[in-house]
Write a protein that holds these residues in place. Structure first.
Motif, PDB file in Angstrom:
ATOM      1  N   SER A 187     -15.004  -0.393 -24.037  1.00  0.00           N
ATOM      2  CA  SER A 187     -15.170  -1.730 -24.490  1.00  0.00           C
ATOM      3  C   SER A 187     -14.308  -3.117 -24.338  1.00  0.00           C
ATOM      4  N   LEU A 188     -12.779  -3.095 -23.030  1.00  0.00           N
ATOM      5  CA  LEU A 188     -12.432  -3.391 -22.291  1.00  0.00           C
ATOM      6  C   LEU A 188     -13.673  -3.897 -21.075  1.00  0.00           C
ATOM      7  N   ASN A 189     -14.110  -3.496 -20.434  1.00  0.00           N
ATOM      8  CA  ASN A 189     -15.286  -3.094 -18.885  1.00  0.00           C
ATOM      9  C   ASN A 189     -16.405  -3.736 -20.165  1.00  0.00           C
ATOM     10  N   GLN A 190     -16.484  -3.586 -20.888  1.00  0.00           N
ATOM     11  CA  GLN A 190     -18.034  -4.238 -21.567  1.00  0.00           C
ATOM     12  C   GLN A 190     -17.929  -5.828 -21.689  1.00  0.00           C
ATOM     13  N   ASN A 191     -16.452  -6.132 -22.070  1.00  0.00           N
ATOM     14  CA  ASN A 191     -16.148  -7.865 -21.940  1.00  0.00           C
ATOM     15  C   ASN A 191     -15.629  -7.951 -20.662  1.00  0.00           C
ATOM     16  N   ILE A 192     -15.270  -7.315 -19.893  1.00  0.00           N
ATOM     17  CA  ILE A 192     -15.205  -8.362 -18.488  1.00  0.00           C
ATOM     18  C   ILE A 192     -16.043  -8.084 -17.783  1.00  0.00           C
ATOM     19  N   SER A 193     -17.260  -7.416 -17.908  1.00  0.00           N
ATOM     20  CA  SER A 193     -18.180  -7.421 -17.406  1.00  0.00           C
ATOM     21  C   SER A 193     -19.188  -8.281 -17.583  1.00  0.00           C
ATOM     22  N   LYS A 194     -19.263  -9.353 -18.743  1.00  0.00           N
ATOM     23  CA  LYS A 194     -19.947 -10.193 -18.567  1.00  0.00           C
ATOM     24  C   LYS A 194     -19.418 -11.165 -18.316  1.00  0.00           C
ATOM     25  N   GLY A 195     -18.267 -11.515 -18.023  1.00  0.00           N
ATOM     26  CA  GLY A 195     -18.129 -12.804 -16.249  1.00  0.00           C
ATOM     27  C   GLY A 195     -17.834 -12.389 -14.936  1.00  0.00           C
ATOM     28  N   ARG A 197      -8.262 -12.780 -25.156  1.00  0.00           N
ATOM     29  CA  ARG A 197      -9.169 -12.217 -26.332  1.00  0.00           C
ATOM     30  C   ARG A 197      -8.858 -10.496 -25.312  1.00  0.00           C
ATOM     31  N   LEU A 198      -9.153 -10.751 -23.642  1.00  0.00           N
ATOM     32  CA  LEU A 198      -8.732  -9.838 -22.939  1.00  0.00           C
ATOM     33  C   LEU A 198      -7.987  -9.370 -22.733  1.00  0.00           C
ATOM     34  N   HIS A 199      -7.109 -10.600 -22.454  1.00  0.00           N
ATOM     35  CA  HIS A 199      -5.448 -10.287 -22.560  1.00  0.00           C
ATOM     36  C   HIS A 199      -4.738  -9.429 -23.522  1.00  0.00           C
ATOM     37  N   ASN A 200      -4.945  -9.888 -24.862  1.00  0.00           N
ATOM     38  CA  ASN A 200      -5.355  -8.637 -26.120  1.00  0.00           C
ATOM     39  C   ASN A 200      -5.134  -7.821 -26.335  1.00  0.00           C
ATOM     40  N   GLU A 201      -6.384  -7.609 -25.059  1.00  0.00           N
ATOM     41  CA  GLU A 201      -7.323  -5.848 -25.751  1.00  0.00           C
ATOM     42  C   GLU A 201      -6.241  -5.306 -24.827  1.00  0.00           C
ATOM     43  N   ILE A 202      -6.024  -6.114 -23.354  1.00  0.00           N
ATOM     44  CA  ILE A 202      -4.738  -5.214 -22.582  1.00  0.00           C
ATOM     45  C   ILE A 202      -3.971  -4.503 -23.503  1.00  0.00           C
ATOM     46  N   CYS A 203      -3.257  -5.932 -24.081  1.00  0.00           N
ATOM     47  CA  CYS A 203      -1.908  -5.096 -24.948  1.00  0.00           C
ATOM     48  C   CYS A 203      -2.503  -4.757 -26.196  1.00  0.00           C
ATOM     49  N   SER A 204      -3.328  -4.589 -26.032  1.00  0.00           N
ATOM     50  CA  SER A 204      -3.097  -3.597 -27.001  1.00  0.00           C
ATOM     51  C   SER A 204      -3.109  -1.635 -26.590  1.00  0.00           C
ATOM     52  N   ILE A 205      -3.703  -2.053 -25.371  1.00  0.00           N
ATOM     53  CA  ILE A 205      -3.978  -0.961 -24.849  1.00  0.00           C
ATOM     54  C   ILE A 205      -3.073   0.114 -24.324  1.00  0.00           C
ATOM     55  N   ILE A 206      -1.755  -1.000 -23.614  1.00  0.00           N
ATOM     56  CA  ILE A 206      -0.638  -0.032 -23.766  1.00  0.00           C
ATOM     57  C   ILE A 206       0.429  -0.049 -24.480  1.00  0.00           C
ATOM     58  N   MET A 207       0.158  -1.039 -25.010  1.00  0.00           N
ATOM     59  CA  MET A 207       0.792  -0.552 -26.608  1.00  0.00           C
ATOM     60  C   MET A 207       0.098   1.024 -27.489  1.00  0.00           C
ATOM     61  N   GLU A 253     -23.226  -7.399 -15.605  1.00  0.00           N
ATOM     62  CA  GLU A 253     -23.235  -5.642 -15.264  1.00  0.00           C
ATOM     63  C   GLU A 253     -23.678  -5.132 -16.779  1.00  0.00           C
ATOM     64  N   SER A 254     -25.232  -4.819 -16.274  1.00  0.00           N
ATOM     65  CA  SER A 254     -25.770  -3.751 -17.871  1.00  0.00           C
ATOM     66  C   SER A 254     -25.213  -2.959 -18.115  1.00  0.00           C
ATOM     67  N   ASN A 255     -25.210  -2.177 -17.351  1.00  0.00           N
ATOM     68  CA  ASN A 255     -24.222  -0.703 -17.499  1.00  0.00           C
ATOM     69  C   ASN A 255     -22.914  -0.810 -16.907  1.00  0.00           C
ATOM     70  N   PRO A 256     -22.037  -0.616 -17.456  1.00  0.00           N
ATOM     71  CA  PRO A 256     -20.977  -0.832 -16.363  1.00  0.00           C
ATOM     72  C   PRO A 256     -20.233   0.912 -16.989  1.00  0.00           C
ATOM     73  N   THR A 257     -19.780   0.866 -15.395  1.00  0.00           N
ATOM     74  CA  THR A 257     -19.298   2.520 -15.732  1.00  0.00           C
ATOM     75  C   THR A 257     -18.576   3.228 -17.092  1.00  0.00           C
ATOM     76  N   LYS A 258     -18.507   4.143 -17.630  1.00  0.00           N
ATOM     77  CA  LYS A 258     -17.482   4.022 -18.743  1.00  0.00           C
ATOM     78  C   LYS A 258     -16.476   5.003 -18.273  1.00  0.00           C
ATOM     79  N   PRO A 259     -15.275   4.224 -18.667  1.00  0.00           N
ATOM     80  CA  PRO A 259     -14.034   5.021 -18.536  1.00  0.00           C
ATOM     81  C   PRO A 259     -13.885   6.558 -18.279  1.00  0.00           C
ATOM     82  N   GLU A 260     -14.369   7.177 -19.268  1.00  0.00           N
ATOM     83  CA  GLU A 260     -14.544   8.752 -19.492  1.00  0.00           C
ATOM     84  C   GLU A 260     -15.053   9.184 -18.188  1.00  0.00           C
ATOM     85  N   ASN A 261     -16.287   9.042 -18.463  1.00  0.00           N
ATOM     86  CA  ASN A 261     -16.950   8.930 -16.814  1.00  0.00           C
ATOM     87  C   ASN A 261     -16.164   9.281 -15.330  1.00  0.00           C
ATOM     88  N   THR A 262     -15.106   7.751 -15.148  1.00  0.00           N
ATOM     89  CA  THR A 262     -14.693   7.555 -14.240  1.00  0.00           C
ATOM     90  C   THR A 262     -13.227   8.564 -14.330  1.00  0.00           C
TER      91      THR A 262
END
Length: 426
Positions: A117-125, A227-237, A10-19
């Motif tokens: 950052s998490l959205n951008q990494n997930i949108s790669k796959g 790596r995605l799982h580790n990012e989400i863990c940091s977000i939850i912290m 996804e070339s331009n994923p929606t920013k969480p702040e906009n959502t």
């Protein structure tokens, strides 16, 4: 034959702040929580918080005057104690919601950057769809408006035509307090729901793992998922750090509010006084709904986390029955001189001619399988080490088991209060 992986980018994923913009602006205007517009000057936020801090002080003043004027009409010392506790916790929570941003002013932009950052990494796959999050926050805003301004207008119109002398300023300010606490908890709920969708995206990526892919690509995808799982863990912290005290105050406020309102309803029924019974029913239902929603969303995340281990185990079982993986494991059990003869166990009457290129290919395949096995083992260890929970300052975890304890404790306290209560005239 070389195998390829086609990633949906996804070339331009929606920013969480906009959502999160609608619920973020509502929270910012009501002066609660840490949510705020990114480019808003700090002095505007300070002015809004000072205004709401003043409103909270006015509410306390009117509540104290009402208690001084009507406190003598309480027919039960127990209810008087419950009333004082309820008002104290409610006003303390309101003050904290307003002053919350002082301590965590820079935490909201940091949280938004982590989610982006998490959205951008997930949108790669995998493609990202936040439509459910947008719908959920629209519903949250509608509920907050119905329980706040709309209910305030209905209250004024009803008592203006039925009993004008029953209109008290402290009762009118109650809708303001309800709107604040609902919006503050809804911001947390929407963020948790968004994180839940990220876990669902990880599960979708795990389900896309196919034993037909080469071991190199499988190991690469598993590492990306780790790596995605580790990012989400940091977000939850970070979320726990921001909303830990909020959850504690919200849970305590909901508990005392429900007990006080249900006991007040019982008193009105025992003394045959029907005034404000409907209003008290509405208030305790609102707070119970608020608490149930928080516990349910946190439990929803736990379910998605449990699915990660389930899908990884399913993938391992599928690969163990794969021909590509089994034949190499058979070669590993043979002596070097046996590799040149007919092998009836692995491929059935197929002659293997291991020249230099074949040996190199075999060693490379074995090495790639070891990489996959190591990635899976490391991911399993990571899932065990990171215990993902939403806690109220580590006093208790937010989940459905807490909800059951919440109901049982409320029932116990109500039984005790009812036993010690004596109706007027006895």
């Amino acid at each position: 034959m070389e195998e390829e992986i086609n990633f949906r980018v996804e070339s331009n994923p929606t920013k969480p702040e906009n959502t999160l913009r609608p619920i973020m602006y509502i929270s910012w205007l009501l002066g609660v929580g840490v949510a705020r517009p990114k480019n808003c000057p700090k002095w505007i936020t300070v002015i809004l918080r000072v205004i709401h801090f003043s409103v909270c002080s006015v509410i306390i003043a009117f509540s104290a005057m009402d208690f001084a004027n009507f406190g003598k009409q309480f027919t039960s010392k127990l209810f008087e104690i419950m009333y004082c506790m309820n008002e104290t916790v409610c006003h303390l929570a309101a003050y904290y919601y307003v002053c919350h941003i002082i301590r965590h002013y820079d935490k909201w932009p940091e949280l938004m950057k982590m989610l982006e950052s998490l959205n951008q990494n997930i949108s790669k796959g995998l493609s990202i769809n936040d439509e459910c999050v947008k719908i959920s926050q629209i519903l949250a805003i509608i509920i907050a408006l119905l329980c706040g301004p709309v209910s305030l207008a209905v209250h004024i119109l009803y008592y203006y035509f039925i009993a004008p002398d029953q209109i008290f300023v402290s009762d009118l300010f109650l809708y303001y307090t309800i709107a604040q606490t609902l919006v503050n908890s809804f911001v947390f709920d929407v963020i948790v729901y968004m994180i839940c969708h990220k876990f669902r995206a990880i599960n979708e990526m795990i389900k896309q793992l196919d034993e037909k892919l080469t071991s190199y690509w499988i190991a690469l995808k598993i590492r990306r998922i780790r790596r995605l799982h580790n990012e989400i863990c940091s977000i939850i912290m970070t979320v726990n750090e921001i909303y830990g005290i909020d959850l504690l105050l919200c849970s305590t406020n909901a508990f005392i509010m429900v007990v006080a309102k249900l006991f007040r309803i019982y008193m009105s029924a025992a003394e045959q006084k029907s005034g404000f019974i409907f209003l008290n029913n509405v208030i305790w239902i609102i707070y119970v709904f608020q608490f149930i929603l928080m516990c349910w969303l946190c439990t929803l995340i736990h379910r998605e986390i449990d699915k990660i281990g389930l899908y990884i185990s399913k993938f391992i079982l599928n690969t163990q029955h794969s021909t590509k993986f089994n034949k190499l494991s058979c070669f590993g059990n043979k002596e070097p001189e046996q590799l040149g003869i007919f092998n009836n166990e692995c491929r059935g009457n197929v002659a293997l001619n291991l020249n230099g290129f074949g040996m190199e290919s075999l060693l490379r395949s074995t090495f790639e399988q070891d990489c996959v096995r190591n990635e899976i083992n490391d991911f399993s260890l990571q899932l065990k080490q990171y215990r993902i929970t939403f806690t109220a300052c580590d006093f208790f975890e937010m989940n459905n088991s807490l909800l059951t304890r919440f109901i049982s404790v409320i029932t116990t306290y109500l039984i005790i209060l009812v036993q010690f209560y004596k109706p007027e005239g006895f």
